[in-house]
Design a protein around this motif. Structure first.
Motif, PDB file in Angstrom:
ATOM      1  N   ARG A  24      68.905  67.079  56.072  1.00  0.00           N
ATOM      2  CA  ARG A  24      67.944  68.090  55.592  1.00  0.00           C
ATOM      3  C   ARG A  24      66.554  67.486  55.425  1.00  0.00           C
ATOM      4  O   ARG A  24      65.556  68.156  55.699  1.00  0.00           O
ATOM      5  CB  ARG A  24      68.443  68.682  54.277  1.00  0.00           C
ATOM      6  N   ARG A  25      66.495  66.259  54.946  1.00  0.00           N
ATOM      7  CA  ARG A  25      65.177  65.606  54.791  1.00  0.00           C
ATOM      8  C   ARG A  25      64.498  65.455  56.150  1.00  0.00           C
ATOM      9  O   ARG A  25      63.270  65.460  56.241  1.00  0.00           O
ATOM     10  CB  ARG A  25      65.331  64.244  54.115  1.00  0.00           C
ATOM     11  N   GLY A  26      65.292  65.341  57.187  1.00  0.00           N
ATOM     12  CA  GLY A  26      64.748  65.247  58.539  1.00  0.00           C
ATOM     13  C   GLY A  26      64.390  66.595  59.137  1.00  0.00           C
ATOM     14  O   GLY A  26      64.029  66.673  60.317  1.00  0.00           O
ATOM     15  N   GLY A  27      64.500  67.660  58.335  1.00  0.00           N
ATOM     16  CA  GLY A  27      64.097  68.976  58.793  1.00  0.00           C
ATOM     17  C   GLY A  27      65.152  69.732  59.566  1.00  0.00           C
ATOM     18  O   GLY A  27      64.848  70.763  60.183  1.00  0.00           O
ATOM     19  N   MET A  28      66.402  69.264  59.529  1.00  0.00           N
ATOM     20  CA  MET A  28      67.486  69.914  60.251  1.00  0.00           C
ATOM     21  C   MET A  28      68.530  70.464  59.277  1.00  0.00           C
ATOM     22  O   MET A  28      68.523  70.137  58.078  1.00  0.00           O
ATOM     23  CB  MET A  28      68.146  68.927  61.222  1.00  0.00           C
ATOM     24  N   VAL A  29      69.412  71.310  59.794  1.00  0.00           N
ATOM     25  CA  VAL A  29      70.478  71.895  58.978  1.00  0.00           C
ATOM     26  C   VAL A  29      71.806  71.276  59.400  1.00  0.00           C
ATOM     27  O   VAL A  29      72.198  71.369  60.577  1.00  0.00           O
ATOM     28  CB  VAL A  29      70.552  73.425  59.169  1.00  0.00           C
ATOM     29  N   PRO A  30      72.528  70.623  58.488  1.00  0.00           N
ATOM     30  CA  PRO A  30      73.836  70.073  58.851  1.00  0.00           C
ATOM     31  C   PRO A  30      74.836  71.188  59.142  1.00  0.00           C
ATOM     32  O   PRO A  30      74.787  72.258  58.528  1.00  0.00           O
ATOM     33  CB  PRO A  30      74.239  69.267  57.615  1.00  0.00           C
ATOM     34  N   ALA A  31      75.744  70.921  60.082  1.00  0.00           N
ATOM     35  CA  ALA A  31      76.748  71.913  60.462  1.00  0.00           C
ATOM     36  C   ALA A  31      78.025  71.194  60.882  1.00  0.00           C
ATOM     37  O   ALA A  31      78.019  69.983  61.140  1.00  0.00           O
ATOM     38  CB  ALA A  31      76.231  72.788  61.604  1.00  0.00           C
ATOM     39  N   VAL A  32      79.102  71.973  60.969  1.00  0.00           N
ATOM     40  CA  VAL A  32      80.381  71.417  61.401  1.00  0.00           C
ATOM     41  C   VAL A  32      81.112  72.459  62.228  1.00  0.00           C
ATOM     42  O   VAL A  32      81.008  73.657  61.969  1.00  0.00           O
ATOM     43  CB  VAL A  32      81.240  70.984  60.181  1.00  0.00           C
ATOM     44  N   ILE A  33      81.844  72.001  63.243  1.00  0.00           N
ATOM     45  CA  ILE A  33      82.741  72.863  64.014  1.00  0.00           C
ATOM     46  C   ILE A  33      84.155  72.387  63.734  1.00  0.00           C
ATOM     47  O   ILE A  33      84.468  71.210  63.918  1.00  0.00           O
ATOM     48  CB  ILE A  33      82.461  72.787  65.528  1.00  0.00           C
ATOM     49  N   TYR A  34      85.022  73.313  63.295  1.00  0.00           N
ATOM     50  CA  TYR A  34      86.397  72.951  62.968  1.00  0.00           C
ATOM     51  C   TYR A  34      87.349  73.919  63.664  1.00  0.00           C
ATOM     52  O   TYR A  34      86.955  74.949  64.204  1.00  0.00           O
ATOM     53  CB  TYR A  34      86.624  72.987  61.449  1.00  0.00           C
TER      54      TYR A  34
END
Length: 213
Positions: A24-34
């Protein structure tokens, strides 16, 4: 056929809250595919791509193809989005990977046929759509654009259920009952309330009557 929406993503190597905060600090949104009995895939997404999908509405029924450089695109559904409690910006996205032959849960709009000749509607009745969209399980490659309900012979008071949908188009409802889709409601009668004018106040007595001596 449902539209497949492509989302570009970057691979994310580390899991955990600290790694997510760094993303998030890098300006992105973390995500996961399960899902599909495969190991979870960690991703980071451009927040503009996420917001674009959220603004469309119905994102939980859309089919996505998440593409990471150097890997085969993954067909999946966007199942959950977590938001920041203050800014309301997305802070995490969960995708569910589709297994071969797996059906997806989608909402399909209802279209009415024969409204112009319906006796009940001609008599002033109103087509009351209890469910404007029907949630069904469908093959991801054959999602219907809409369902049709024929109301050409409908009278006031008639009820139309899932069984009255003209063609289920290979889908099955998520509700295990023959649920109501629409009714032909009677016309609304507007009753005007008449407020009576207040009675005029009695005139004050001019003086006491004189008694006989």
């Amino acid at each position: 056929m449902v539209q497949t929406i492509r989302i570009e993503a970057a691979a994310r190597e580390r899991a955990g809250k600290g790694a997510a905060r760094a993303t998030r600090r890098g300006g992105m949104v973390p995500a996961v595919i399960y899902g599909a009995k495969q190991e979870a895939t960690l991703l980071s997404l451009d927040p503009r791509d996420v917001m674009k999908e959220l603004h469309k509405g119905g994102w939980q029924s859309h089919l996505y193809e998440v593409a990471v450089a150097g890997a085969e695109p993954v067909r999946c559904l966007m199942r959950d989005v977590q938001f920041h409690p203050v800014s309301d910006q997305p802070i995490h996205v969960d995708f569910q990977r589709l297994a071969a032959g797996q059906k997806i849960r989608v909402k399909v709009p209802v279209h009415l046929v024969g409204e112009d000749v319906s006796p009940g509607i001609k008599a002033g009745g109103v087509a009351n759509l209890v469910r404007r969209d029907l949630e069904v399980l469908s093959d991801p490659d054959n999602v219907p654009d809409f369902f049709e309900v024929d109301v050409s012979t409908a009278e006031i008071g008639d009820t139309f259920r899932w069984s009255n949908v003209q063609d289920h188009k290979g889908t099955s409802p998520t509700l295990a009952r023959d649920f109501v889709v629409l009714t032909i409601a009677p016309p609304v009668v507007v009753v005007e309330e008449v407020v009576a004018a207040p009675a005029p106040a009695a005139a004050p007595a001019k003086g006491k009557a004189k008694g006989k001596k």
